[in-house]
Design a protein around this motif. Structure first.
Motif, short mmCIF file in Angstrom:
data_model
loop_
_atom_site.label_atom_id
_atom_site.label_comp_id
_atom_site.label_asym_id
_atom_site.label_seq_id
_atom_site.Cartn_x
_atom_site.Cartn_y
_atom_site.Cartn_z
N MET A 1 42.79 42.24 37.29
CA MET A 1 43.66 42.36 38.45
C MET A 1 43.43 43.69 39.18
N ALA A 2 43.36 44.80 38.43
CA ALA A 2 43.14 46.10 39.06
C ALA A 2 41.80 46.12 39.81
N ALA A 3 40.76 45.59 39.17
CA ALA A 3 39.43 45.56 39.79
C ALA A 3 39.42 44.69 41.05
N GLU A 4 40.06 43.52 40.97
CA GLU A 4 40.08 42.62 42.14
C GLU A 4 40.87 43.23 43.29
N LYS A 5 41.96 43.92 42.98
CA LYS A 5 42.75 44.57 44.03
C LYS A 5 41.92 45.66 44.72
N ALA A 6 41.21 46.47 43.92
CA ALA A 6 40.39 47.53 44.50
C ALA A 6 39.28 46.96 45.37
N ARG A 7 38.60 45.91 44.88
CA ARG A 7 37.52 45.31 45.65
C ARG A 7 38.02 44.65 46.93
N GLU B 1 36.53 49.75 51.34
CA GLU B 1 35.84 49.94 52.61
C GLU B 1 34.92 51.14 52.46
N GLY B 2 33.76 51.02 53.04
CA GLY B 2 32.75 52.07 52.90
C GLY B 2 33.27 53.44 53.32
N GLY B 3 32.87 54.45 52.58
CA GLY B 3 33.23 55.82 52.92
C GLY B 3 34.58 56.27 52.38
N SER B 4 35.30 55.39 51.70
CA SER B 4 36.63 55.74 51.17
C SER B 4 36.69 55.47 49.67
N LEU B 5 37.61 56.17 49.02
CA LEU B 5 37.97 55.85 47.65
C LEU B 5 39.12 54.86 47.71
N VAL B 6 39.07 53.83 46.89
CA VAL B 6 40.17 52.86 46.83
C VAL B 6 40.69 52.83 45.41
N ARG C 1 30.79 51.92 43.98
CA ARG C 1 30.78 51.92 42.52
C ARG C 1 32.22 51.86 42.01
N ALA C 2 32.42 51.08 40.97
CA ALA C 2 33.76 50.94 40.41
C ALA C 2 33.85 51.67 39.08
N ARG C 3 35.00 52.33 38.88
CA ARG C 3 35.33 52.98 37.62
C ARG C 3 36.65 52.38 37.15
N HIS C 4 36.81 52.28 35.83
CA HIS C 4 38.00 51.62 35.28
C HIS C 4 38.55 52.40 34.09
N ARG C 5 39.86 52.35 33.94
CA ARG C 5 40.53 52.91 32.75
C ARG C 5 41.68 51.99 32.40
N LEU C 6 42.06 52.00 31.12
CA LEU C 6 43.18 51.19 30.66
C LEU C 6 44.08 52.05 29.78
N SER C 7 45.36 52.02 30.08
CA SER C 7 46.37 52.70 29.27
C SER C 7 47.15 51.63 28.52
N ALA C 8 47.28 51.82 27.22
CA ALA C 8 48.05 50.88 26.40
C ALA C 8 49.21 51.63 25.75
N SER C 9 50.41 51.14 25.96
CA SER C 9 51.61 51.75 25.39
C SER C 9 52.38 50.72 24.59
N ILE C 10 53.10 51.21 23.60
CA ILE C 10 53.97 50.35 22.79
C ILE C 10 55.41 50.76 23.08
N VAL C 11 56.21 49.78 23.46
CA VAL C 11 57.63 50.01 23.77
C VAL C 11 58.46 49.20 22.80
N LEU C 12 59.49 49.84 22.25
CA LEU C 12 60.43 49.15 21.36
C LEU C 12 61.80 49.16 22.02
N PHE C 13 62.29 47.97 22.33
CA PHE C 13 63.64 47.83 22.88
C PHE C 13 64.65 47.77 21.74
N LYS C 14 65.84 48.27 21.98
CA LYS C 14 66.94 48.07 21.04
C LYS C 14 67.31 46.59 21.07
N ARG C 15 68.04 46.15 20.09
CA ARG C 15 68.55 44.77 20.13
C ARG C 15 69.65 44.76 21.18
N LEU C 16 69.48 43.94 22.19
CA LEU C 16 70.42 43.91 23.31
C LEU C 16 71.60 42.99 23.01
#
Length: 188
Positions: free
Chosen positions: A48-54, A58-63, A112-127
């Motif tokens: 999704m991130a790659a498709e959004k950037a592509r 536009e030439g001459g800009s960072l997206v 040229r495309a560059r990519h990074r991925l951040s992975a986080s773990i979230v623990l919710f309280k029992r709601l």
């Protein structure tokens, strides 16, 4: 160097501002965000991130583009558009850990495309039923992956977070800064 943010998210603008960055333009990407059959959360976020950037490149800009996915196991939780969707997502996440995957893509002036991925773990309280009803009544869940916004009232429902708070918000700043620096973007 001109920087285009391929997102309509006010949170992403706010997070970029924390790096001292105001993009030269904001051009939301119009793409189909439907997961492919059997697609896992991390590859989906990266695609999704790659498709959004592509889509906005536009030439001459960072997206710069990003996508954040809330995953319960192998399941990709949708952006909640109704109270029923939000309630179902929050009920599923109540009292358990889940992953938040935030992918960032940067297309440079030469395409040229560059990519990074951040992975986080979230623990919710029992709601409790009252907590769930109050959060649903707040409306904060609208359009949010997994039916919650960690930068708002839901932060008080999070028992622990391992990873990137900014990534859970929608733009991991460490990864974003690294991509921009690698592309030669001047950071103050």
């Amino acid at each position: 160097m001109r920087l285009i943010l391929a997102s309509a998210s006010p949170r992403r603008l706010e997070l970029l501002a924390r790096l001292g960055i105001v993009p030269d333009a904001v051009v939301p990407a119009e793409i189909d965000e439907t997961p492919r059959k059997g697609e896992l959360p991390a590859p989906y976020a990266q695609r999704m991130a790659a498709e959004k950037a592509r889509a906005v490149a536009e030439g001459g800009s960072l997206v710069l583009a990003a996508d954040t996915v809330v995953a319960a196991g192998r399941r990709i939780l949708p952006k909640a558009e109704s109270e029923d969707e939000a309630r179902a997502a929050l009920t599923l996440l109540s009292g358990r850990r889940h992953r938040v995957l935030s992918a960032v893509a940067l297309v440079d002036a030469e395409g040229r495309a560059r990519h990074r991925l951040s992975a986080s773990i979230v623990l919710f309280k029992r709601l409790s039923a009252d907590e769930l009803d109050a959060y649903i009544a707040s409306g904060e869940w609208r359009g949010k992956a997994g039916g919650y916004a960690i930068q708002g009232r839901a932060e008080a429902l999070v028992r622990s977070l391992s990873g990137s708070h900014s990534g859970v918000m929608g733009l991991p700043l460490y990864e974003t800064r690294a991509l921009l620096r690698a592309a030669g973007y001047s950071l103050g």
